[in-house]
Design an enzyme around this catalytic site. Sequence first.
Site, PDB file in Angstrom:
ATOM      1  N   SER A 136       0.851  -1.178   0.000  1.00 42.44           N
ATOM      2  CA  SER A 136       0.000   0.000   0.000  1.00 42.44           C
ATOM      3  C   SER A 136       0.892   1.236   0.000  1.00 42.44           C
ATOM      4  O   SER A 136       1.734   1.392   0.887  1.00 42.44           O
ATOM      5  CB  SER A 136      -0.898  -0.029   1.251  1.00 42.44           C
ATOM      6  OG  SER A 136      -1.703   1.128   1.316  1.00 42.44           O
ATOM      7  N   LYS A 162      -0.941  -0.863  -4.476  1.00 40.71           N
ATOM      8  CA  LYS A 162      -2.178  -0.144  -4.133  1.00 40.71           C
ATOM      9  C   LYS A 162      -1.817   1.305  -3.854  1.00 40.71           C
ATOM     10  O   LYS A 162      -0.955   1.582  -3.012  1.00 40.71           O
ATOM     11  CB  LYS A 162      -2.822  -0.801  -2.911  1.00 40.71           C
ATOM     12  CG  LYS A 162      -3.812   0.045  -2.131  1.00 40.71           C
ATOM     13  CD  LYS A 162      -4.573  -0.818  -1.148  1.00 40.71           C
ATOM     14  CE  LYS A 162      -4.774  -0.131   0.185  1.00 40.71           C
ATOM     15  NZ  LYS A 162      -5.522  -0.989   1.151  1.00 40.71           N
ATOM     16  N   LEU A 163      -2.466   2.207  -4.573  1.00 41.91           N
ATOM     17  CA  LEU A 163      -2.236   3.632  -4.355  1.00 41.91           C
ATOM     18  C   LEU A 163      -3.342   4.186  -3.479  1.00 41.91           C
ATOM     19  O   LEU A 163      -4.531   4.003  -3.764  1.00 41.91           O
ATOM     20  CB  LEU A 163      -2.242   4.388  -5.688  1.00 41.91           C
ATOM     21  CG  LEU A 163      -1.251   3.940  -6.771  1.00 41.91           C
ATOM     22  CD1 LEU A 163      -1.378   4.859  -7.990  1.00 41.91           C
ATOM     23  CD2 LEU A 163       0.178   3.938  -6.231  1.00 41.91           C
ATOM     24  N   LYS A 164      -2.968   4.877  -2.427  1.00 42.19           N
ATOM     25  CA  LYS A 164      -3.942   5.614  -1.643  1.00 42.19           C
ATOM     26  C   LYS A 164      -4.360   6.834  -2.458  1.00 42.19           C
ATOM     27  O   LYS A 164      -3.491   7.530  -3.026  1.00 42.19           O
ATOM     28  CB  LYS A 164      -3.315   6.045  -0.313  1.00 42.19           C
ATOM     29  CG  LYS A 164      -3.047   4.877   0.628  1.00 42.19           C
ATOM     30  CD  LYS A 164      -4.346   4.222   1.056  1.00 42.19           C
ATOM     31  CE  LYS A 164      -4.197   3.437   2.332  1.00 42.19           C
ATOM     32  NZ  LYS A 164      -5.505   2.888   2.775  1.00 42.19           N
ATOM     33  N   ASP A 190      -7.186   2.912  -3.169  1.00 35.98           N
ATOM     34  CA  ASP A 190      -7.956   2.899  -1.917  1.00 35.98           C
ATOM     35  C   ASP A 190      -8.247   4.338  -1.508  1.00 35.98           C
ATOM     36  O   ASP A 190      -7.321   5.112  -1.239  1.00 35.98           O
ATOM     37  CB  ASP A 190      -7.157   2.184  -0.819  1.00 35.98           C
ATOM     38  CG  ASP A 190      -7.935   2.033   0.489  1.00 35.98           C
ATOM     39  OD1 ASP A 190      -9.104   2.481   0.551  1.00 35.98           O
ATOM     40  OD2 ASP A 190      -7.374   1.477   1.445  1.00 35.98           O
ATOM     41  N   ASN A 192     -10.346   5.219   1.159  1.00 29.52           N
ATOM     42  CA  ASN A 192     -10.726   5.375   2.570  1.00 29.52           C
ATOM     43  C   ASN A 192     -11.893   6.348   2.739  1.00 29.52           C
ATOM     44  O   ASN A 192     -11.838   7.289   3.539  1.00 29.52           O
ATOM     45  CB  ASN A 192      -9.532   5.799   3.424  1.00 29.52           C
ATOM     46  CG  ASN A 192      -8.540   4.672   3.628  1.00 29.52           C
ATOM     47  OD1 ASN A 192      -7.412   4.739   3.119  1.00 29.52           O
ATOM     48  ND2 ASN A 192      -8.924   3.605   4.312  1.00 29.52           N
ATOM     49  N   GLU A 215     -11.133   0.622  -3.755  1.00 30.20           N
ATOM     50  CA  GLU A 215     -11.488   0.213  -2.400  1.00 30.20           C
ATOM     51  C   GLU A 215     -12.158   1.365  -1.658  1.00 30.20           C
ATOM     52  O   GLU A 215     -11.627   2.482  -1.632  1.00 30.20           O
ATOM     53  CB  GLU A 215     -10.194  -0.222  -1.693  1.00 30.20           C
ATOM     54  CG  GLU A 215     -10.335  -0.695  -0.269  1.00 30.20           C
ATOM     55  CD  GLU A 215      -8.967  -1.108   0.307  1.00 30.20           C
ATOM     56  OE1 GLU A 215      -8.001  -1.276  -0.465  1.00 30.20           O
ATOM     57  OE2 GLU A 215      -8.877  -1.239   1.536  1.00 30.20           O
ATOM     58  N   ASP A 240     -14.011  -2.158   2.301  1.00 28.38           N
ATOM     59  CA  ASP A 240     -13.135  -2.357   3.459  1.00 28.38           C
ATOM     60  C   ASP A 240     -13.924  -1.932   4.701  1.00 28.38           C
ATOM     61  O   ASP A 240     -14.598  -2.765   5.341  1.00 28.38           O
ATOM     62  CB  ASP A 240     -11.837  -1.539   3.256  1.00 28.38           C
ATOM     63  CG  ASP A 240     -10.911  -1.517   4.464  1.00 28.38           C
ATOM     64  OD1 ASP A 240     -11.223  -2.131   5.484  1.00 28.38           O
ATOM     65  OD2 ASP A 240      -9.838  -0.858   4.396  1.00 28.38           O
ATOM     66  N   LYS A 264     -10.128  -7.696   6.928  1.00 35.31           N
ATOM     67  CA  LYS A 264      -9.186  -7.394   8.015  1.00 35.31           C
ATOM     68  C   LYS A 264      -9.773  -8.026   9.274  1.00 35.31           C
ATOM     69  O   LYS A 264     -10.831  -7.580   9.748  1.00 35.31           O
ATOM     70  CB  LYS A 264      -9.069  -5.888   8.230  1.00 35.31           C
ATOM     71  CG  LYS A 264      -8.341  -5.134   7.132  1.00 35.31           C
ATOM     72  CD  LYS A 264      -8.407  -3.641   7.398  1.00 35.31           C
ATOM     73  CE  LYS A 264      -7.705  -2.862   6.300  1.00 35.31           C
ATOM     74  NZ  LYS A 264      -8.021  -1.416   6.374  1.00 35.31           N
ATOM     75  N   GLY A 292      -4.509  -4.739   5.715  1.00 31.66           N
ATOM     76  CA  GLY A 292      -3.484  -4.547   6.740  1.00 31.66           C
ATOM     77  C   GLY A 292      -3.719  -3.262   7.502  1.00 31.66           C
ATOM     78  O   GLY A 292      -4.356  -2.332   6.993  1.00 31.66           O
TER      79      GLY A 292
HETATM   80  C1  NPQ Z   1      -6.610   0.486   4.635  1.00 29.66           C
HETATM   81  N1  NPQ Z   1      -4.300   0.134   5.529  1.00 29.66           N
HETATM   82  O1  NPQ Z   1      -6.579  -0.474   3.900  1.00 29.66           O
HETATM   83  C2  NPQ Z   1      -5.589   0.687   5.766  1.00 29.66           C
HETATM   84  C3  NPQ Z   1      -5.649   2.043   6.279  1.00 29.66           C
HETATM   85  C4  NPQ Z   1      -4.748   2.467   7.374  1.00 29.66           C
HETATM   86  C5  NPQ Z   1      -2.211  -0.649   4.593  1.00 29.66           C
HETATM   87  O2  NPQ Z   1      -3.610   0.853   3.503  1.00 29.66           O
HETATM   88  C6  NPQ Z   1      -2.263   3.556  11.612  1.00 29.66           C
HETATM   89  C7  NPQ Z   1      -3.075   2.483  11.918  1.00 29.66           C
HETATM   90  C8  NPQ Z   1      -2.244   4.060  10.343  1.00 29.66           C
HETATM   91  C9  NPQ Z   1      -3.903   1.952  10.942  1.00 29.66           C
HETATM   92  C10 NPQ Z   1      -3.086   4.032   8.064  1.00 29.66           C
HETATM   93  C11 NPQ Z   1      -3.444   0.183   4.481  1.00 29.66           C
HETATM   94  C12 NPQ Z   1      -3.074   3.520   9.357  1.00 29.66           C
HETATM   95  C13 NPQ Z   1      -3.913   2.463   9.654  1.00 29.66           C
HETATM   96  C14 NPQ Z   1      -3.916   3.482   7.108  1.00 29.66           C
HETATM   97  C15 NPQ Z   1      -4.749   1.944   8.650  1.00 29.66           C
HETATM   98  O3  NPQ Z   1      -7.532   1.262   4.514  1.00 29.66           O
HETATM   99 MG    MG Z   2      -8.641   0.250   2.961  1.00 31.10          MG
END
Ligand code: NPQ
Ligand code: MG
Length: 372
Positions: A136, A162-164, A190, A192, A215, A240, A264, A292
């Site tokens: 990610s 995976k690009l945020k 992703d 969020n 995502e 997610d 998750k 993750g």
């Molecule tokens: C997701 N994870 O899939 C999460 C979001 C995420 C690997 O993209 C601290 C604790 C910082 C939990 C940043 C990935 C975080 C966190 C991002 C979870 O949406």
């Molecule tokens: Mg996510």
Amino acid sequence: MKIEHIELRYVRIPLVTPFRTSFGTSHAKDTFLLRVVTPDAEGWAECAADLHPLYSAEFLPAAELVLRDHLVPRVMALGPSLGAERVRGALAPVTGHPMAKHVLETAILDAELRQHGLSFGRYLGAVRDRVPAGVSVGIMDSVPALLEAVGGYLDEGYRRIKLKIEPGWDVAPVRAVRERFGDDVMLQVDANAAYALTDARHLARLDPFGLLLIEQPLPEDDIRGHAELARQIVTPVCLDESITSARDAATAIALRACSVINIKPARVGGYLEARRIHDVAEANGIPVWCGGMLECGVGRAPNVALAALPNFVLPGDTSASSRYFAQDLTEPFVLEDGHLPVPTGPGTGVDVLPDVLDELTVSTASLPLEST
Ligand code: NPQ
Ligand code: MG
């Protein structure tokens, strides 16, 4: 099983590079490890909640409080019948708090499996001895910085990028990655929950790039919105934050709100519910992958085991330890040919390194075991 002691170890682990998402920037991984002591074995688990309630409503101080005042007393009240498979039912009267429930159930499960010499993978039904690793990639200050980061991960062997994304950082970075690294790279994004349904036409501009999925584009409670969006764009929609149980998964699938699910265990209250979601999705022909939460080795190990189940057909966010940490709290997970090995030892199959734990510990708390 008899619980003699429960301890929380708060740790702060520096990140090798800041991690920016649509909800904020992290410079370190703050969490607590929950240690359960029984006469026959110890169990360890990692809490996925953050210091701040941004990814979801949970946050670390609240997780400690609900564990101390509500969850641990209910589990202790099970008495001699206490076991990991009883935990979810015992905690069901407490609304919400899946990450607090997850850390307690997982530590108890780890102790139980260690007692019986059984690994998470064997217990959950793993069918592979290694899993392909994705990575990610956080939001960056510039496209050149992003391309350098993505190039580095591809050189390391990561099988999927995976690009945020967020409004203002979506089409341009995706286009740049495709132009530089080609159409064969497995690529997904992703958000969020950073978009609204009124952004549907904008998100359709991602359609030409052949993404594996988008995502969680919309808020977590907007299942209907995701279903409508899925009708308006070509990129498959993956959920997610919206999926907190097998029932949620069944609902989202039935309403055609997603065609892929990110599982998750922490978000859904533990590994047993995670496996139910895997099963519901599989029965509906919906592929899943393992998400993750920037876990250290303690939380990463059981995730890798889960990702070895048959319907985990897409690479997960199960990256190597070095993606996040210069020094992990366990022996590090190391990429081999773009894969991570599924641990085979009892329980999670990993142990905390005592010296590193001491060095990174911020504080320690014992949870009272008598109900108050
Ligand atoms: C997701 N994870 O899939 C999460 C979001 C995420 C690997 O993209 C601290 C604790 C910082 C939990 C940043 C990935 C975080 C966190 C991002 C979870 O949406
Ligand atoms: Mg996510």
